[in-house]
Scaffold this motif. Structure first.
Motif, PDB file in Angstrom:
ATOM      1  N   THR A  98      47.276  51.527  41.328  1.00  0.00           N
ATOM      2  CA  THR A  98      47.179  51.446  42.783  1.00  0.00           C
ATOM      3  C   THR A  98      46.108  50.442  43.190  1.00  0.00           C
ATOM      4  N   HIS A  99      44.987  50.464  42.481  1.00  0.00           N
ATOM      5  CA  HIS A  99      43.936  49.483  42.764  1.00  0.00           C
ATOM      6  C   HIS A  99      44.448  48.060  42.513  1.00  0.00           C
ATOM      7  N   PHE A 100      45.252  47.899  41.478  1.00  0.00           N
ATOM      8  CA  PHE A 100      45.822  46.585  41.192  1.00  0.00           C
ATOM      9  C   PHE A 100      46.689  46.115  42.347  1.00  0.00           C
ATOM     10  N   GLU A 101      47.532  46.999  42.858  1.00  0.00           N
ATOM     11  CA  GLU A 101      48.427  46.651  43.962  1.00  0.00           C
ATOM     12  C   GLU A 101      47.638  46.291  45.223  1.00  0.00           C
ATOM     13  N   SER A 146      37.307  36.977  31.644  1.00  0.00           N
ATOM     14  CA  SER A 146      38.148  37.693  32.605  1.00  0.00           C
ATOM     15  C   SER A 146      37.554  37.664  34.006  1.00  0.00           C
ATOM     16  N   SER A 147      36.241  37.424  34.091  1.00  0.00           N
ATOM     17  CA  SER A 147      35.576  37.337  35.391  1.00  0.00           C
ATOM     18  C   SER A 147      35.578  35.922  35.952  1.00  0.00           C
ATOM     19  N   GLY A 148      36.264  35.012  35.252  1.00  0.00           N
ATOM     20  CA  GLY A 148      36.423  33.651  35.757  1.00  0.00           C
ATOM     21  C   GLY A 148      35.378  32.662  35.294  1.00  0.00           C
ATOM     22  N   PHE A 149      34.538  33.055  34.323  1.00  0.00           N
ATOM     23  CA  PHE A 149      33.499  32.155  33.849  1.00  0.00           C
ATOM     24  C   PHE A 149      33.930  31.455  32.558  1.00  0.00           C
ATOM     25  N   HIS A 150      33.431  30.240  32.358  1.00  0.00           N
ATOM     26  CA  HIS A 150      33.754  29.454  31.168  1.00  0.00           C
ATOM     27  C   HIS A 150      32.486  29.171  30.377  1.00  0.00           C
ATOM     28  N   ILE A 151      32.654  28.988  29.074  1.00  0.00           N
ATOM     29  CA  ILE A 151      31.526  28.672  28.201  1.00  0.00           C
ATOM     30  C   ILE A 151      31.375  27.163  28.057  1.00  0.00           C
ATOM     31  N   VAL A 152      32.481  26.503  27.773  1.00  0.00           N
ATOM     32  CA  VAL A 152      32.501  25.038  27.648  1.00  0.00           C
ATOM     33  C   VAL A 152      33.638  24.516  28.510  1.00  0.00           C
ATOM     34  N   TYR A 167      42.295  43.343  32.379  1.00  0.00           N
ATOM     35  CA  TYR A 167      40.885  43.442  32.728  1.00  0.00           C
ATOM     36  C   TYR A 167      40.721  43.245  34.232  1.00  0.00           C
ATOM     37  N   PRO A 168      39.755  43.940  34.838  1.00  0.00           N
ATOM     38  CA  PRO A 168      39.554  43.791  36.287  1.00  0.00           C
ATOM     39  C   PRO A 168      38.979  42.430  36.653  1.00  0.00           C
ATOM     40  N   LEU A 182      35.531  44.903  38.793  1.00  0.00           N
ATOM     41  CA  LEU A 182      34.518  45.512  37.925  1.00  0.00           C
ATOM     42  C   LEU A 182      33.829  46.675  38.621  1.00  0.00           C
ATOM     43  N   ASP A 183      33.495  46.498  39.885  1.00  0.00           N
ATOM     44  CA  ASP A 183      32.843  47.590  40.621  1.00  0.00           C
ATOM     45  C   ASP A 183      33.721  48.832  40.664  1.00  0.00           C
ATOM     46  N   THR A 184      35.025  48.630  40.848  1.00  0.00           N
ATOM     47  CA  THR A 184      35.946  49.763  40.893  1.00  0.00           C
ATOM     48  C   THR A 184      35.991  50.482  39.556  1.00  0.00           C
ATOM     49  N   MET A 185      36.221  49.748  38.469  1.00  0.00           N
ATOM     50  CA  MET A 185      36.325  50.390  37.162  1.00  0.00           C
ATOM     51  C   MET A 185      35.015  51.023  36.733  1.00  0.00           C
ATOM     52  N   PHE A 186      33.905  50.288  36.924  1.00  0.00           N
ATOM     53  CA  PHE A 186      32.608  50.839  36.531  1.00  0.00           C
ATOM     54  C   PHE A 186      32.243  52.063  37.371  1.00  0.00           C
ATOM     55  N   GLY A 187      32.644  52.058  38.644  1.00  0.00           N
ATOM     56  CA  GLY A 187      32.398  53.217  39.487  1.00  0.00           C
ATOM     57  C   GLY A 187      33.168  54.433  39.019  1.00  0.00           C
TER      58      GLY A 187
END
Length: 303
Positions: A32-35, A82-88, A164-165, A41-46
């Motif tokens: 439901t959260h996905f929809e 998964s949070s949109g960050f890149h290393i290189v 992943y969220p 992350l806040d939702t899952m960690f909560g």
């Protein structure tokens, strides 16, 4: 490697959740959260935060207790892409270490405060332990890999699978990280590398047309997923994987992607970054020399 290696699918990271615990605790389903675009992350960690119970009476969060989220180092590291960050990242014809940012610091602190400061979040030594504890009903969520998810069919209770969220609701797309990757190499001694490349392309095409759909349809959708939405989530994970150059070449670049282990050593992402920035940049530069025609392939990549 492409579709020639099914390991590039089986190593993708996903979240398994205990549907019976979701129901008994009267929580909103992750689906439901996905929809509603609230699967963050806040939702899952909560949801995971208040799950801890000291079932083994050892006065510490450990294997055997009830927790909200259990993960291994590799699946914690997967929260970064998964949070949109890149290393290189590519910058024209150059590859550069992604610069430090405040959002990346926020993610680092978010993960560190949970896995190193909240009993409801548990590091496991390995993925088999993650699966064992989840199967035993000791975790609301398990961050795991597709190849391990297949073994969940032995679980007596029901489970769901979801990607992943997002980092937050402003993140445009879901992104899937991976716990491993494979490479194919053509030895220098081969006198017809173009021909070898064509053979590899043909193998990838053949696998894409026959092996891959059979594996996804029969094994993953037919056996790993217990419901249609979980099957859709598996396909979404496959479609949204991000292969970060830094992660793929993690060992050669000096363990550049080990965020989970660095959290135990550095209070801040800035502290880790400042300590290793020059090392990583030197590793990247040296690594790329391997592919320079004038180098002869003799650069020490550390691989």
């Amino acid at each position: 490697v492409g579709d020639f290696c099914l390991g590039n699918i089986t190593s993708l990271c996903m979240i398994a959740f205990n549907t019976e615990l979701i129901s008994s605790r009267q929580m909103t389903s992750p689906f439901t959260h996905f929809e509603n675009n609230t699967w963050t992350l806040d939702t899952m960690f909560g949801m995971a935060a208040e799950m801890y119970e000291d079932l083994n009476a050892d006065n510490a969060s450990s294997v055997g207790d009830m927790v909200g989220l259990i993960a291994s180092s590799q699946t914690v590291d997967a929260f970064f892409p998964s949070s949109g960050f890149h290393i290189v990242e590519a910058n024209g014809n150059e590859l550069e270490l992604t610069k430090y940012s405040e959002p990346a610091e926020n993610l680092y602190q978010m993960l560190r405060s949970r896995f190193y400061g909240n009993d409801s979040f548990l590091f496991a030594n390995d993925q088999p332990t993650v699966i064992q504890e989840f199967t035993n009903g000791h975790a609301l969520f398990a961050a795991t890999c597709i190849d391990r998810i297949i073994t969940l069919r032995s679980m007596q209770g029901d489970y769901g699978l979801i990607v992943y969220p997002k980092f937050d609701s402003s993140q445009q797309n879901y992104v899937t990280g991976t716990a491993g990757t494979a490479v194919l190499a053509i030895p220098n001694a081969v006198t017809t590398p173009d021909c070898s490349g064509l053979v590899l392309e043909a193998l990838c095409a053949s696998f894409y047309q026959s092996v891959r759909p059979a594996y996804i349809g029969v094994i993953l959708e037919g056996q790993a997923a217990k419901d249609p939405t979980s099957a859709e989530m598996i396909n979404l994970a496959i479609d949204t994987v991000y292969w970060d150059f830094g992660f793929v070449n993690h060992n050669a670049l000096g363990a550049i992607a080990e965020f989970s282990s660095k959290m135990a050593q550095y209070d801040t992402f800035r502290g880790w970054y400042d300590s290793f920035e020059r090392v990583y940049e030197g590793k990247i530069s040296n690594y790329l020399k391997t592919y320079n025609k004038g180098d002869g392939g003799n650069a020490d990549t550390g691989a």
